[in-house]
Write an enzyme that holds these catalytic residues in place. Sequence first.
Site, PDB file in Angstrom:
ATOM      1  CD  GLU A 180      -2.893  -0.883   2.088  1.00 51.13           C
ATOM      2  OE1 GLU A 180      -2.710  -0.259   3.099  1.00 51.13           O
ATOM      3  OE2 GLU A 180      -4.218  -1.053   2.264  1.00 51.13           O
ATOM      4  CD  GLU A 268      -5.007  -5.694   4.102  1.00 50.53           C
ATOM      5  OE1 GLU A 268      -3.795  -5.479   3.360  1.00 50.53           O
ATOM      6  OE2 GLU A 268      -5.173  -4.295   4.659  1.00 50.53           O
TER       7      GLU A 268
END
Length: 325
Positions: A180, A268
């Site tokens: 991320e 995710e």
Amino acid sequence: GTKVFGFGILVLGLVSSAFAANRVGPVSAYGQLQAGKNSSGKGQIYGACKGVADGAEVQVKGMSLYWSSGDAAATDYYSEAAIDNLVSSMNIQIVRFVMGISESWDNNRGYLSGGADRQKTYLNTVVNAAVKNDIYVIIDWHVLQDQDPNKYKEEAKKFFEEMATTYKDDPHVIYEICNEPNGGTTWSMIKKYALEIIPVIRKHAPNAIIIVGTPTWSQDVDVAANDPITEYNNIVYALHFYADTHKEELRRIMMGAIEKGLPVFVSEFGICDASGNGLVNDEQTNIWIDLMNKYQISDVVNIPKLKVSRDGYKKLGKDLARQGS
């Protein structure tokens, strides 16, 4: 999204069941995953067994473990017994190994903060358990506090060199090169990093699918869709969401990117808010799941704290069970 610092024990147990070795599962059914487009130009994922053809799109579902650099409540799941139970109890088709790199809270357990040998042991255990169960496994270089993946780029090159040398083109293994990116990290910065990491993997794993993170905690797939990586095949792009935080706007962004031909992988997601706290948002979770099922978007749910796990995971377990294996 921001991750959870506590870790709840799921209602699965960690004692290995009498689950058959050499199980025939999704990897035997689909083969090595591939990125492609359907006849309408939408980005999709396919399997090598049937190739890129309308009607042959593949959707796999599974679980993301918590940081490998977490405490025992997290790392108990980095065991053969736990993976066996996730497969037998929830029918997961993919598991995500979350390689903790170097976080302020990791007590020197991270891959770059003193725990490399321990992390490699966990990784080997999880990959071997995935192969035994014939499910896919994502090896995730879990960029978060470092924000810009270029911060540890040279270390990432060495890591993926070792991983790709070890696992090569094993069809079970998927490489996720930056979890991320955040903190103002732009797509051009991520793309620059990716174009240095991908050839390291491709040298040993020429056909393996590679997941590339996107800006703003892997939400800005629209930016990637406007300037995708064209130098290599079998590249897919990460989109992450937490159902109580990310709603219709992010769904619109995701669908717009797919319409432009970008293969999106939800590597995710969570069923609560982006902090990992709060109650399950059933309504938004169901909207997301229905959308991902409709468009056959592969997805990996993040294991949450105990207080959000029970009812929400029963529901997700039913969704996973519908997949078959």
